[in-house]
Enzyme design. Structure first.
Site, short mmCIF file in Angstrom:
data_model
loop_
_atom_site.label_atom_id
_atom_site.label_comp_id
_atom_site.label_asym_id
_atom_site.label_seq_id
_atom_site.Cartn_x
_atom_site.Cartn_y
_atom_site.Cartn_z
N MET A 123 -11.39 14.05 -8.20
CA MET A 123 -11.35 16.00 -8.27
C MET A 123 -11.41 16.66 -9.28
O MET A 123 -11.07 16.66 -10.22
CB MET A 123 -9.95 15.75 -7.20
CG MET A 123 -9.67 15.67 -6.03
SD MET A 123 -8.05 16.28 -5.70
CE MET A 123 -6.99 14.30 -6.04
N GLU A 124 -13.07 17.45 -8.35
CA GLU A 124 -13.21 18.41 -9.79
C GLU A 124 -12.12 19.45 -10.20
O GLU A 124 -11.56 19.83 -8.76
CB GLU A 124 -14.47 19.18 -9.14
CG GLU A 124 -15.00 20.26 -9.99
CD GLU A 124 -16.26 19.72 -11.10
OE1 GLU A 124 -15.71 18.82 -11.61
OE2 GLU A 124 -15.68 20.52 -12.02
N CYS B 243 -19.95 15.31 -0.93
CA CYS B 243 -19.26 16.75 -1.44
C CYS B 243 -19.69 18.02 -0.07
O CYS B 243 -20.68 17.80 -0.23
CB CYS B 243 -19.73 16.75 -2.80
SG CYS B 243 -19.53 18.60 -3.03
N ASN C 259 -10.31 7.55 2.78
CA ASN C 259 -9.83 8.45 2.16
C ASN C 259 -9.41 9.19 3.32
O ASN C 259 -10.80 9.81 3.99
CB ASN C 259 -10.48 8.26 1.05
CG ASN C 259 -10.33 9.60 0.35
OD1 ASN C 259 -11.65 10.59 0.79
ND2 ASN C 259 -9.72 10.33 -0.40
C1 FMN Z 1 -9.99 20.05 -5.78
C2 FMN Z 1 -10.13 18.62 -4.98
C3 FMN Z 1 -12.16 18.72 -5.94
C4 FMN Z 1 -12.69 17.90 -5.06
N1 FMN Z 1 -13.63 17.30 -5.77
C5 FMN Z 1 -14.48 15.68 -5.15
C6 FMN Z 1 -14.94 15.19 -6.48
O1 FMN Z 1 -15.80 15.61 -7.53
N2 FMN Z 1 -15.81 14.09 -5.84
C7 FMN Z 1 -15.61 13.51 -4.65
O2 FMN Z 1 -15.86 12.03 -4.52
N3 FMN Z 1 -14.48 14.47 -4.29
C8 FMN Z 1 -14.02 15.66 -4.14
N4 FMN Z 1 -13.25 15.75 -3.72
C9 FMN Z 1 -12.66 15.23 -2.07
C10 FMN Z 1 -11.82 14.25 -2.61
O3 FMN Z 1 -11.86 12.98 -3.57
C11 FMN Z 1 -10.99 13.50 -1.36
O4 FMN Z 1 -12.35 13.05 -0.39
C12 FMN Z 1 -10.42 14.22 0.22
O5 FMN Z 1 -9.88 15.21 -0.87
C13 FMN Z 1 -9.35 13.89 1.15
O6 FMN Z 1 -9.15 13.22 0.40
P1 FMN Z 1 -7.09 13.57 0.48
O7 FMN Z 1 -7.24 13.81 2.51
O8 FMN Z 1 -6.77 12.32 0.09
O9 FMN Z 1 -6.95 14.76 -0.58
C14 FMN Z 1 -11.93 16.71 -4.09
C15 FMN Z 1 -11.28 17.19 -3.08
C16 FMN Z 1 -10.55 18.85 -3.84
C17 FMN Z 1 -8.87 18.87 -2.94
#
Ligand code: FMN
Length: 310
Positions: free
Chosen positions: A16-17, A102, A206
């Site tokens: 997560m960025e 993304c 995921n």
């Molecule tokens: C703040 C934020 C930043 C993210 N940055 C990335 C990233 O850098 N690379 C990536 O593959 N996914 C990124 N994601 C997506 C997450 O890795 C994940 O796929 C998404 O949040 C869904 O999973 P969750 O429902 O468990 O949050 C980001 C999500 C959030 C909320």
């Protein structure tokens, strides 16, 4: 090879960025680490350029508590994927993950992230270039498709035909962003596809997974899924990779650790983004919302320390 050494099922903290930086990963390692960490994503064209490399390398720093950790990279230039992938092994990473999911407009405008779903030949080219220039295992993280969940069959088949070491599927399309519930109903079909096309690829699911208990519940229903990746669940509970319910004191101790590590780190400089983390620790105890409101008014780490007395 890292993907063969993990337990079944394994748990991953999602990249997560602006969240899973070197500081936060160390805090989570203390609370209860996942089986595997991912970095935030790093742009391959930044790494490949003279101007951007120093910054890219700062983002790719590894803490002693990080390993095993996978470096996630994104971009759209196959030669830059090659250059970046070739550097990652000596930096200490256990694998390379390519971000093809993304949904950010700025990322997609450049042709990277989820835009790869629309250019499958380019996606394959980037994957092959990365693979040919590293001895590390190469994995992919993506979404079901661009507009419709049913796109998953063709898109994931393209990727599985390359036999990546692991494939993480965020169970939503790019257009769905995070606005609809993850499509758990597609898990059996995705497992079947993986088994048919590339049984050796580890399949990671995921989307909306809250914590370890939730992941284990999904595993009972879908025992052939190899791993589960948790993203925003960590915002609700920094102990989500354990079965532990944290006390107020434990959460405050994590906040103190976060502030200490932030002050020691060499590349995250601005204070405002740090404030996003307060809601993770100052949560679920009496008086939490008042305390959080006060902390959101602060401008320095010292002001925050004065308020919480740490
Ligand atoms: C703040 C934020 C930043 C993210 N940055 C990335 C990233 O850098 N690379 C990536 O593959 N996914 C990124 N994601 C997506 C997450 O890795 C994940 O796929 C998404 O949040 C869904 O999973 P969750 O429902 O468990 O949050 C980001 C999500 C959030 C909320």
């Amino acid at each position: 090879m890292i993907w063969q050494d993990l337990p079944h099922p394994f748990l991953i903290l999602a990249p997560m960025e602006g969240v899973t930086d070197i500081v936060f990963r160390q805090v989570i390692a203390h609370a209860g680490r996942p089986d595997l960490f991912f970095t935030e994503f790093t742009n391959v064209s930044s790494y490949a350029s003279e101007k951007g490399r120093a910054n890219a390398l700062e983002r790719l720093q590894i803490a002693p508590t990080d390993p095993p950790i996978i470096a996630q990279i994104w971009g759209k230039d196959p030669t830059h994927f090659a250059t970046t992938a070739s550097a990652l092994e000596k930096l200490g990473f256990a694998g390379v993950d390519l971000n093809f999911g993304c949904p950010d407009k700025n990322v997609n405008r450049t042709g990277g992230g989820a835009a790869m779903i629309k250019t499958p030949d380019l996606a394959v080219d980037c994957y092959r270039n990365a693979l040919a220039h590293t001895s590390l295992p190469v994995s992919i993280k993506t979404r079901l498709g661009w507009s419709h969940p049913e796109e998953y069959h063709d898109w994931l088949s393209v990727l599985l035909n390359e036999h990546p070491a692991a494939l993480t599927v965020h169970l939503r399309t790019k257009k769905e962003m995070s606005k609809v519930p993850a499509h758990y109903e597609l898990i059996p079909d995705i497992v079947k596809l993986r088994n048919e096309v590339s049984p050796e690829t580890k399949l990671i699911i995921n989307g909306d997974i809250k914590d370890k208990a939730h992941a284990l519940e999904l595993h009972t229903k879908h025992p052939e899924v190899d791993g589960f990746m948790i993203g925003r669940g960590i915002f609700q509970n920094p102990y989500c990779f354990t079965s532990h319910t944290p006390t107020r004191d434990e959460l405050m101790e994590l906040l103190k650790q976060h502030l200490d590590l932030y002050e020691k780190n060499t590349y995250i400089h601005s204070y405002e983004p740090l404030k996003h983390f307060f809601k993770i620790y100052i949560n679920n105890f009496p008086g939490a919302s008042d305390l959080r409101a006060k902390l959101m008014e602060t401008h320095t780490v010292q002001e925050a320390r004065d308020i919480i007395g740490l």
